[in-house]
Design a protein around this motif. Structure first.
Motif, PDB file in Angstrom:
ATOM      1  N   LEU A 105       0.834  -1.214   0.000  1.00  0.00           N
ATOM      2  CA  LEU A 105       0.000   0.000   0.000  1.00  0.00           C
ATOM      3  C   LEU A 105       0.866   1.261   0.000  1.00  0.00           C
ATOM      4  O   LEU A 105       0.526   2.254  -0.658  1.00  0.00           O
ATOM      5  N   GLU A 106       1.978   1.219   0.723  1.00  0.00           N
ATOM      6  CA  GLU A 106       2.895   2.361   0.709  1.00  0.00           C
ATOM      7  C   GLU A 106       3.478   2.578  -0.681  1.00  0.00           C
ATOM      8  O   GLU A 106       3.578   3.723  -1.164  1.00  0.00           O
ATOM      9  N   LEU A 107       3.876   1.487  -1.316  1.00  0.00           N
ATOM     10  CA  LEU A 107       4.408   1.587  -2.675  1.00  0.00           C
ATOM     11  C   LEU A 107       3.357   2.140  -3.626  1.00  0.00           C
ATOM     12  O   LEU A 107       3.639   3.004  -4.463  1.00  0.00           O
ATOM     13  N   ASP A 108       2.130   1.642  -3.484  1.00  0.00           N
ATOM     14  CA  ASP A 108       1.039   2.062  -4.361  1.00  0.00           C
ATOM     15  C   ASP A 108       0.734   3.548  -4.185  1.00  0.00           C
ATOM     16  O   ASP A 108       0.503   4.269  -5.164  1.00  0.00           O
ATOM     17  N   GLU A 109       0.748   4.001  -2.951  1.00  0.00           N
ATOM     18  CA  GLU A 109       0.460   5.410  -2.676  1.00  0.00           C
ATOM     19  C   GLU A 109       1.576   6.315  -3.211  1.00  0.00           C
ATOM     20  O   GLU A 109       1.307   7.393  -3.755  1.00  0.00           O
ATOM     21  N   GLY A 173      -3.943   0.212  -6.849  1.00  0.00           N
ATOM     22  CA  GLY A 173      -3.693  -0.951  -7.698  1.00  0.00           C
ATOM     23  C   GLY A 173      -2.948  -0.601  -8.977  1.00  0.00           C
ATOM     24  O   GLY A 173      -3.334  -1.037 -10.069  1.00  0.00           O
ATOM     25  N   HIS A 174      -1.853   0.153  -8.867  1.00  0.00           N
ATOM     26  CA  HIS A 174      -1.108   0.572 -10.051  1.00  0.00           C
ATOM     27  C   HIS A 174      -0.341  -0.598 -10.668  1.00  0.00           C
ATOM     28  O   HIS A 174       0.091  -1.525  -9.975  1.00  0.00           O
ATOM     29  N   LEU A 175      -0.162  -0.515 -11.975  1.00  0.00           N
ATOM     30  CA  LEU A 175       0.440  -1.594 -12.760  1.00  0.00           C
ATOM     31  C   LEU A 175       1.816  -2.034 -12.259  1.00  0.00           C
ATOM     32  O   LEU A 175       2.045  -3.241 -12.106  1.00  0.00           O
ATOM     33  N   PRO A 176       2.779  -1.146 -12.010  1.00  0.00           N
ATOM     34  CA  PRO A 176       4.102  -1.625 -11.591  1.00  0.00           C
ATOM     35  C   PRO A 176       4.069  -2.436 -10.300  1.00  0.00           C
ATOM     36  O   PRO A 176       4.766  -3.456 -10.177  1.00  0.00           O
ATOM     37  N   ILE A 177       3.266  -2.000  -9.338  1.00  0.00           N
ATOM     38  CA  ILE A 177       3.181  -2.732  -8.074  1.00  0.00           C
ATOM     39  C   ILE A 177       2.539  -4.093  -8.308  1.00  0.00           C
ATOM     40  O   ILE A 177       3.027  -5.128  -7.825  1.00  0.00           O
ATOM     41  N   CYS A 178       1.460  -4.124  -9.057  1.00  0.00           N
ATOM     42  CA  CYS A 178       0.760  -5.377  -9.314  1.00  0.00           C
ATOM     43  C   CYS A 178       1.604  -6.336 -10.155  1.00  0.00           C
ATOM     44  O   CYS A 178       1.521  -7.550  -9.987  1.00  0.00           O
ATOM     45  N   TRP A 179       2.421  -5.785 -11.069  1.00  0.00           N
ATOM     46  CA  TRP A 179       3.318  -6.639 -11.851  1.00  0.00           C
ATOM     47  C   TRP A 179       4.373  -7.276 -10.942  1.00  0.00           C
ATOM     48  O   TRP A 179       4.679  -8.462 -11.064  1.00  0.00           O
ATOM     49  N   GLY A 180       4.919  -6.493 -10.025  1.00  0.00           N
ATOM     50  CA  GLY A 180       5.871  -7.046  -9.079  1.00  0.00           C
ATOM     51  C   GLY A 180       5.254  -8.124  -8.206  1.00  0.00           C
ATOM     52  O   GLY A 180       5.881  -9.157  -7.928  1.00  0.00           O
ATOM     53  N   VAL A 181       4.020  -7.910  -7.770  1.00  0.00           N
ATOM     54  CA  VAL A 181       3.309  -8.899  -6.962  1.00  0.00           C
ATOM     55  C   VAL A 181       3.059 -10.173  -7.773  1.00  0.00           C
ATOM     56  O   VAL A 181       3.317 -11.290  -7.301  1.00  0.00           O
ATOM     57  N   ASN A 239      18.830   0.526 -14.540  1.00  0.00           N
ATOM     58  CA  ASN A 239      17.839   0.779 -13.488  1.00  0.00           C
ATOM     59  C   ASN A 239      17.488  -0.433 -12.638  1.00  0.00           C
ATOM     60  O   ASN A 239      16.626  -0.325 -11.763  1.00  0.00           O
ATOM     61  N   LYS A 240      18.130  -1.571 -12.866  1.00  0.00           N
ATOM     62  CA  LYS A 240      17.747  -2.798 -12.167  1.00  0.00           C
ATOM     63  C   LYS A 240      17.978  -2.734 -10.660  1.00  0.00           C
ATOM     64  O   LYS A 240      17.307  -3.441  -9.888  1.00  0.00           O
ATOM     65  N   ASP A 241      18.914  -1.913 -10.205  1.00  0.00           N
ATOM     66  CA  ASP A 241      19.233  -1.856  -8.776  1.00  0.00           C
ATOM     67  C   ASP A 241      18.591  -0.670  -8.066  1.00  0.00           C
ATOM     68  O   ASP A 241      18.891  -0.408  -6.896  1.00  0.00           O
ATOM     69  N   MET A 242      17.710   0.035  -8.742  1.00  0.00           N
ATOM     70  CA  MET A 242      17.065   1.193  -8.129  1.00  0.00           C
ATOM     71  C   MET A 242      15.985   0.768  -7.135  1.00  0.00           C
ATOM     72  O   MET A 242      15.377  -0.298  -7.279  1.00  0.00           O
ATOM     73  N   HIS A 243      15.752   1.594  -6.128  1.00  0.00           N
ATOM     74  CA  HIS A 243      14.751   1.330  -5.092  1.00  0.00           C
ATOM     75  C   HIS A 243      13.881   2.566  -4.889  1.00  0.00           C
ATOM     76  O   HIS A 243      14.257   3.673  -5.275  1.00  0.00           O
ATOM     77  N   THR A 244      12.747   2.351  -4.250  1.00  0.00           N
ATOM     78  CA  THR A 244      11.876   3.482  -3.928  1.00  0.00           C
ATOM     79  C   THR A 244      12.261   4.137  -2.613  1.00  0.00           C
ATOM     80  O   THR A 244      11.908   5.283  -2.346  1.00  0.00           O
ATOM     81  N   GLY A 245      12.975   3.384  -1.754  1.00  0.00           N
ATOM     82  CA  GLY A 245      13.316   3.882  -0.425  1.00  0.00           C
ATOM     83  C   GLY A 245      12.348   3.436   0.645  1.00  0.00           C
ATOM     84  O   GLY A 245      12.576   3.684   1.836  1.00  0.00           O
ATOM     85  N   ILE A 246      11.271   2.755   0.257  1.00  0.00           N
ATOM     86  CA  ILE A 246      10.266   2.320   1.232  1.00  0.00           C
ATOM     87  C   ILE A 246      10.699   1.052   1.963  1.00  0.00           C
ATOM     88  O   ILE A 246      10.479   0.915   3.174  1.00  0.00           O
ATOM     89  N   LEU A 247      11.324   0.125   1.272  1.00  0.00           N
ATOM     90  CA  LEU A 247      11.689  -1.154   1.887  1.00  0.00           C
ATOM     91  C   LEU A 247      13.042  -1.110   2.584  1.00  0.00           C
ATOM     92  O   LEU A 247      13.415  -2.051   3.270  1.00  0.00           O
ATOM     93  N   MET A 248      13.791  -0.038   2.391  1.00  0.00           N
ATOM     94  CA  MET A 248      15.103   0.082   3.032  1.00  0.00           C
ATOM     95  C   MET A 248      15.396   1.551   3.289  1.00  0.00           C
ATOM     96  O   MET A 248      14.851   2.434   2.627  1.00  0.00           O
ATOM     97  N   ASP A 249      16.250   1.776   4.284  1.00  0.00           N
ATOM     98  CA  ASP A 249      16.648   3.150   4.596  1.00  0.00           C
ATOM     99  C   ASP A 249      17.627   3.638   3.534  1.00  0.00           C
ATOM    100  O   ASP A 249      18.611   2.971   3.215  1.00  0.00           O
ATOM    101  N   MET A 250      17.347   4.814   2.974  1.00  0.00           N
ATOM    102  CA  MET A 250      18.225   5.398   1.973  1.00  0.00           C
ATOM    103  C   MET A 250      18.616   6.800   2.409  1.00  0.00           C
ATOM    104  O   MET A 250      17.803   7.549   2.952  1.00  0.00           O
TER     105      MET A 250
END
Length: 283
Positions: A105-109, A173-181, A239-250
């Motif tokens: 939900l955080e990623l989606d928001e 329910g955005h596409l990138p999040i749902c694709w990852g799921v 871009n394969k190693d990029m993160h949003t910052g939500i799952l880890m401290d950046m």
């Protein structure tokens, strides 16, 4: 059965253009790009109409892939990692439902906040919930007594719960999040999921070009093999190693590894999609 074969087989299923995900109604801004005359580039005006359209199509795909990889791929990666972490709980899967849902939900928001125009949001939401439905109705394993079936059941419960929250407008329910799921639940590696995500985006753009009659079907396949392939590989590599910052401290100095939009013109053209007098695509 061989693990590599299992993954390859699932990749072939996901690459099927007949999957009921609604992607055929989206041009990701290409229809507006063509309507506003950007296919006839000044540098190719003397090359003939056909070559100008082909060059303009490739230019659009390159810019679209670049901004989509930078803005969406980190969300695919983090959603995939969240599902992987959930799967690693094994017998304690039920405990991880709430924590995983919160991360998703955080990623989606965050993706909702970073998506700059309503047209892209509309298409992303429609295709995202379609992927969740595809898993629960088409890809989920029939229930059984084995440990593998227990994990599959837990994943189905997780994805069903997320889908119901999307239907109830509790999340987007955005596409990138749902694709990852989806790809995480199906056991596809994160790198393969990233690669297929961008490949399908590029293929969808070429499909839109064929339907708009800016290029022919044979030219589309030629471009997909020779021109688009290196573009997809380059964007995945960068871009394969990029993160949003939500799952880890950046840290603040990690800003270059966070998602961003890199093509303002594409955003402007996409938001003008609904202003076209006639159109055949939803975005």
């Amino acid at each position: 059965m061989d693990t590599d074969f299992d993954e390859t087989y699932v990749l072939l299923l996901l690459a099927d253009s007949n999957l009921p995900t609604g992607s055929f109604v989206a041009s990701s801004g290409f229809e507006s790009y063509e309507t506003h005359g950007f296919l006839s580039l000044p540098s190719t005006s003397n090359a003939g109409k056909g070559r100008a359209s082909t060059a303009g199509t490739v230019a659009f795909i390159q810019d679209s892939l670049h901004t989509y990889a930078r803005s969406a791929l980190p969300f695919v990666s983090d959603a995939h990692r969240a599902v992987d972490a959930f799967k690693n709980l094994k017998g304690k899967s039920d405990i991880g439902h709430d924590a995983t849902i919160r991360k998703l939900l955080e990623l989606d928001e965050l993706y909702e906040t970073m998506t700059l125009n309503h047209v892209a949001k509309r298409a992303s939401k429609a295709q995202g919930v379609a992927l969740l439905t595809l898993y629960t109705k088409g890809f989920a394993r029939p229930s059984g007594p084995s440990d593998e079936d227990h994990l599959s059941k837990s994943l189905t419960v997780l994805i069903d719960r997320l889908k119901l929250m999307v239907r109830g407008e509790e999340t987007h329910g955005h596409l990138p999040i749902c694709w990852g799921v989806l790809t995480g639940a199906l056991g596809i590696s994160c790198l393969r999921a990233q690669h297929l995500f961008l490949f399908l985006h590029a293929r969808s753009l070429l499909s839109s070009a064929v339907r708009l009659n800016t290029i022919g079907p044979y030219s589309s396949q030629q471009l997909l093999l020779h021109s688009v392939r290196p573009l997809v590989e380059e964007e995945v590599s960068q871009n394969k190693d990029m993160h949003t910052g939500i799952l880890m401290d950046m840290h603040h100095n990690d800003a270059d590894n966070r998602p961003a939009t890199t093509w303002p013109l594409g955003e402007i053209l996409a938001v003008r999609h609904d202003l076209q007098h006639s159109r055949i695509f939803n975005s």
